[in-house]
Motif scaffolding. Structure first.
Motif, PDB file in Angstrom:
ATOM      1  N   PRO A 177       0.799  -1.244   0.000  1.00  0.00           N
ATOM      2  CA  PRO A 177       0.000   0.000   0.000  1.00  0.00           C
ATOM      3  C   PRO A 177       0.824   1.283   0.000  1.00  0.00           C
ATOM      4  O   PRO A 177       0.527   2.212  -0.757  1.00  0.00           O
ATOM      5  CB  PRO A 177      -0.839  -0.130   1.280  1.00  0.00           C
ATOM      6  CG  PRO A 177      -0.179  -1.172   2.111  1.00  0.00           C
ATOM      7  CD  PRO A 177       0.481  -2.107   1.142  1.00  0.00           C
ATOM      8  N   GLU A 178       1.873   1.335   0.807  1.00  0.00           N
ATOM      9  CA  GLU A 178       2.674   2.562   0.890  1.00  0.00           C
ATOM     10  C   GLU A 178       3.446   2.801  -0.401  1.00  0.00           C
ATOM     11  O   GLU A 178       3.420   3.897  -0.977  1.00  0.00           O
ATOM     12  CB  GLU A 178       3.632   2.473   2.083  1.00  0.00           C
ATOM     13  CG  GLU A 178       4.392   3.759   2.382  1.00  0.00           C
ATOM     14  CD  GLU A 178       5.657   3.910   1.538  1.00  0.00           C
ATOM     15  OE1 GLU A 178       6.049   5.059   1.259  1.00  0.00           O
ATOM     16  OE2 GLU A 178       6.236   2.878   1.155  1.00  0.00           O
ATOM     17  N   PHE A 179       4.117   1.760  -0.894  1.00  0.00           N
ATOM     18  CA  PHE A 179       4.922   1.899  -2.106  1.00  0.00           C
ATOM     19  C   PHE A 179       4.045   2.197  -3.323  1.00  0.00           C
ATOM     20  O   PHE A 179       4.333   3.115  -4.102  1.00  0.00           O
ATOM     21  CB  PHE A 179       5.753   0.638  -2.344  1.00  0.00           C
ATOM     22  CG  PHE A 179       6.473   0.624  -3.658  1.00  0.00           C
ATOM     23  CD1 PHE A 179       7.559   1.453  -3.878  1.00  0.00           C
ATOM     24  CD2 PHE A 179       6.053  -0.199  -4.701  1.00  0.00           C
ATOM     25  CE1 PHE A 179       8.219   1.475  -5.107  1.00  0.00           C
ATOM     26  CE2 PHE A 179       6.697  -0.193  -5.921  1.00  0.00           C
ATOM     27  CZ  PHE A 179       7.792   0.644  -6.122  1.00  0.00           C
ATOM     28  N   CYS A 180       2.980   1.428  -3.498  1.00  0.00           N
ATOM     29  CA  CYS A 180       2.159   1.579  -4.703  1.00  0.00           C
ATOM     30  C   CYS A 180       1.401   2.909  -4.724  1.00  0.00           C
ATOM     31  O   CYS A 180       1.176   3.477  -5.789  1.00  0.00           O
ATOM     32  CB  CYS A 180       1.185   0.412  -4.825  1.00  0.00           C
ATOM     33  SG  CYS A 180       2.009  -1.152  -5.236  1.00  0.00           S
ATOM     34  N   SER A 181       1.049   3.432  -3.545  1.00  0.00           N
ATOM     35  CA  SER A 181       0.338   4.711  -3.518  1.00  0.00           C
ATOM     36  C   SER A 181       1.242   5.876  -3.926  1.00  0.00           C
ATOM     37  O   SER A 181       0.773   6.885  -4.449  1.00  0.00           O
ATOM     38  CB  SER A 181      -0.246   4.972  -2.131  1.00  0.00           C
ATOM     39  OG  SER A 181       0.781   5.151  -1.175  1.00  0.00           O
TER      40      SER A 181
END
Length: 257
Positions: A211-215
Motif C-alpha cells: 500500500p505505501e509503495f504503490c500509492s
C-alpha cells in the motif's frame, strides 16, 4: 520560389520526423501517421508526406486482413536515412509476427498513450520495449515504454490488456521497488489498463500487496479515465498534470518517491 514550395532541408526534416516516429513504435497505422503529422508536426495535409516517403523508398506497407488496415514500417533506406539521429537504427526489424491480437492492441494503446500524454505533458524522450530489450535476457522485465518528461521525471509505462495474477503483480512490484527505491532508475510506474473491471482488480491487488509503495510510485488509470486526462495517484483521482507535478515536486525536494 513558388508559394507553397518548401526547401529540400525542410522536406528532409519532415521526412525524418515521420520516420523517427515509426522507428520509436516499430510500425504505425495510417490513422496514427495522420495524427502524428497533424498534431505533432502541425501540418494540415498528411497524404503528400506519406506518399512521398513511400515513393522514395523510405517506407513499406503490408495489409493486415485481421484488422482490415494497412501497416506502415521502415524500409532499409528509411533506417539508413535516420541513422545519425537514431543510434540503434541498424537494430530495427519489422516482422508480421508482432501483429498478434494482444500485441497489436497493446501497440495501439502505447501509441494512444503517447498522443494523450503529449496533450498534457512535455515529453523529452520516449523508448519502446523493443528498443529496451536490445541486449537483455528474454525473461528480464522491461516496461512497455521508457519516458522522460521535461524536468527529468522518468516513467516506466505499463500497458495491461487483461487482468494480472497476484503472483505476476508481486513480481512486478518487487522489481519496480528495487528499480525505484534502490537504483533510482524510474520515478514512477504509469499503468494503463484497457478495461475498468480489470483496472479495479489490479488497483485493489497492488494496494493490498504494498500500500505505501504503490500509492506513491504507481500512477493508475483505466483507458477511459486516461483519455479524459485523469489518473489515480496517492490515493486520489487526479488530473495527469497534477499527478506528475506532484511527482516532480517530490523529486525536486528530495522526498521519498
Amino acid at each position: 520560389m513558388r508559394k507553397g514550395r518548401i526547401t529540400k532541408e525542410e522536406q528532409k526534416r519532415r521526412i525524418k520526423l515521420l520516420l523517427r516516429f515509426i522507428f520509436t513504435f516499430k510500425y504505425a497505422t495510417r490513422k496514427q501517421l495522420d495524427m502524428f503529422i497533424q498534431t505533432i508536426m502541425n501540418m494540415t495535409y498528411t497524404r503528400r508526406l506519406i506518399a512521398y516517403s513511400l515513393i522514395k523508398g523510405y517506407l513499406k506497407t503490408c495489409y493486415e486482413s485481421l484488422y482490415k488496415t494497412k501497416i506502415y514500417y521502415l524500409a532499409q533506406k528509411g533506417t539508413d536515412f535516420i541513422d545519425e539521429e537514431e543510434c540503434l537504427a541498424k537494430d530495427y526489424r519489422f516482422e508480421k509476427s508482432c501483429l498478434g491480437v494482444n500485441t497489436y492492441t497493446q501497440h495501439n494503446m502505447i501509441v494512444g498513450a503517447y498522443f494523450q500524454l503529449k496533450k498534457h505533458l512535455v515529453i523529452k524522450e520516449w523508448a519502446c520495449a523493443w528498443i529496451l530489450r536490445i541486449g537483455k535476457h528474454r525473461r528480464d522485465l522491461v516496461p512497455d515504454s521508457f519516458i522522460v518528461l521535461q524536468f527529468g521525471t522518468v516513467i516506466a509505462l505499463e500497458i495491461e490488456t487483461q487482468s494480472k495474477k497476484l503472483s505476476e503483480l508481486k513480481r512486478m512490484v518487487d522489481i519496480y521497488r528495487y528499480d525505484i527505491d534502490k537504483k533510482s532508475k524510474y520515478q514512477c510506474v504509469l499503468m494503463i489498463v484497457e478495461y475498468k473491471f480489470d483496472y479495479e482488480g489490479i488497483k485493489k491487488r497492488l494496494l493490498h500487496l504494498a500500500p505505501e509503495f504503490c500509492s506513491r510510485a504507481f500512477v493508475l488509470a483505466d483507458l477511459d479515465m486516461f483519455n479524459q486526462g485523469l489518473c489515480f495517484y496517492a490515493n486520489e483521482v487526479r488530473s495527469l498534470e497534477e499527478a506528475f507535478k506532484l511527482l516532480a515536486e517530490k523529486r525536486k525536494n528530495g522526498q521519498e518517491l
